[in-house]
Enzyme design. Structure first.
Site, PDB file in Angstrom:
ATOM      1  N   GLU A  81      27.598  15.926  -0.742  1.00  0.00           N
ATOM      2  CA  GLU A  81      28.262  16.346  -1.976  1.00  0.00           C
ATOM      3  C   GLU A  81      28.998  15.204  -2.671  1.00  0.00           C
ATOM      4  OE1 GLU A  81      28.055  19.042  -3.537  1.00  0.00           O
ATOM      5  OE2 GLU A  81      27.405  20.601  -2.142  1.00  0.00           O
ATOM      6  N   GLU A 112      22.447  17.206  21.752  1.00  0.00           N
ATOM      7  CA  GLU A 112      23.888  16.939  21.803  1.00  0.00           C
ATOM      8  C   GLU A 112      24.329  16.374  23.155  1.00  0.00           C
ATOM      9  OE1 GLU A 112      26.498  20.673  23.036  1.00  0.00           O
ATOM     10  OE2 GLU A 112      25.487  21.003  21.131  1.00  0.00           O
TER      11      GLU A 112
END
Length: 271
Positions: A81, A112
């Site tokens: 953004e 992960e």
């Protein structure tokens, strides 16, 4: 200090499957209301990290977010953004997720748990001492994130973190840790809920405050935003009209000519 994963503690609510829709929504909402208060308690930690990020960026550094699962996705969202909102280069704020871009939409098994991969991912961007890396992990125990920050520390790269457990291994690894202790989730262990909301709120603060400090906002307007659709063009035109005495048509011409609200206003004022 004993480390307890509060994010994994049992929900305060029992028999969720027996609740009505109204009860479910009301109870989720009650839990959500606690998140901003938890963020407020961490404002001093957030201030320290933002101040460091601004200093690094003024030296030409970049901001990296690293995370796995929901945490990684939220970091990528905030990073993506920044260019349209503040008109900065796409590679100034970079989000990296364990498992690569595939993991944005679909979980990548065991990604992960790889403690060495984050540093490999960061090195692909030629990371250096001017940059800063913020590890995001609700539990504060994700090996991918902790391993990445440990490697950064070893290479004199400034580190920060956002987690939702007090005294986590991640907080102990980061130079600038942020801890938002939101308590057990409505659905036990579902850290995409309150913990995810907390992470999103903190990332909003970090990127917005940083960009304002770097001069990417004037007054309260996004004067450097990218004009990528008609709504934003219309917003930009009206911003110009609010700054200088021109008609809508004149402002639209200025915006088209100069390509940004800031440049349009500055050029008009300089005449």
């Amino acid at each position: 200090m004993t480390f307890t994963k509060i994010t994994e503690q049992p929900s305060k609510y029992e028999h969720l499957e027996k609740m009505s829709v109204q009860e479910l929504l009301s109870n989720i909402n009650q839990e959500d209301k606690t998140v901003p208060l938890a963020v407020e308690k961490a404002l001093p930690q957030i201030e320290l990290l933002v101040t460091e990020i601004v200093a690094k960026m003024k030296l030409g550094g970049r901001l990296f977010y690293i995370g796995a699962g929901t945490s990684g996705r939220i970091g990528i969202l905030d990073a993506s953004e920044c260019p349209p909102t503040f008109g900065v280069p796409f590679d100034l704020v970079i989000g990296i997720i364990a498992g690569g871009d595939t993991a944005i939409r679909k979980a990548v098994e065991n990604a992960e748990d790889n403690a060495t991969q984050a540093w490999i991912d960061l090195k692909a961007f030629d990371i250096n001492e001017n940059d800063i890396v913020v590890g995001i992990a609700a539990s504060g125990t994700t090996p991918y994130v902790i391993g990445g920050l440990e490697a950064c520390n070893e290479n004199n790269i400034t580190t920060g973190s956002i987690s939702c457990n007090a005294g986590s291994p991640l907080s102990q690894t980061a130079k600038f840790p942020i801890e938002i202790v939101v308590g057990p989730e409505f659905v036990t262990g579902s850290s995409r809920m309150k913990a995810g909301t907390a992470q999103k709120l903190v990332l909003n603060m970090i990127s917005t405050a940083t960009m304002i400090q770097l001069g990417k906002v004037k007054g309260n307007k996004m004067v450097d935003m990218q004009l990528s659709n008609s709504k934003l063009v219309d917003r930009g035109v009206k911003m110009i009209m609010g700054e200088v005495p021109v008609s809508y048509e004149q402002a639209a011409d200025l915006l088209k000519k100069h390509g940004s609200v800031r440049k349009a206003v500055d050029n008009f004022t300089a005449q």
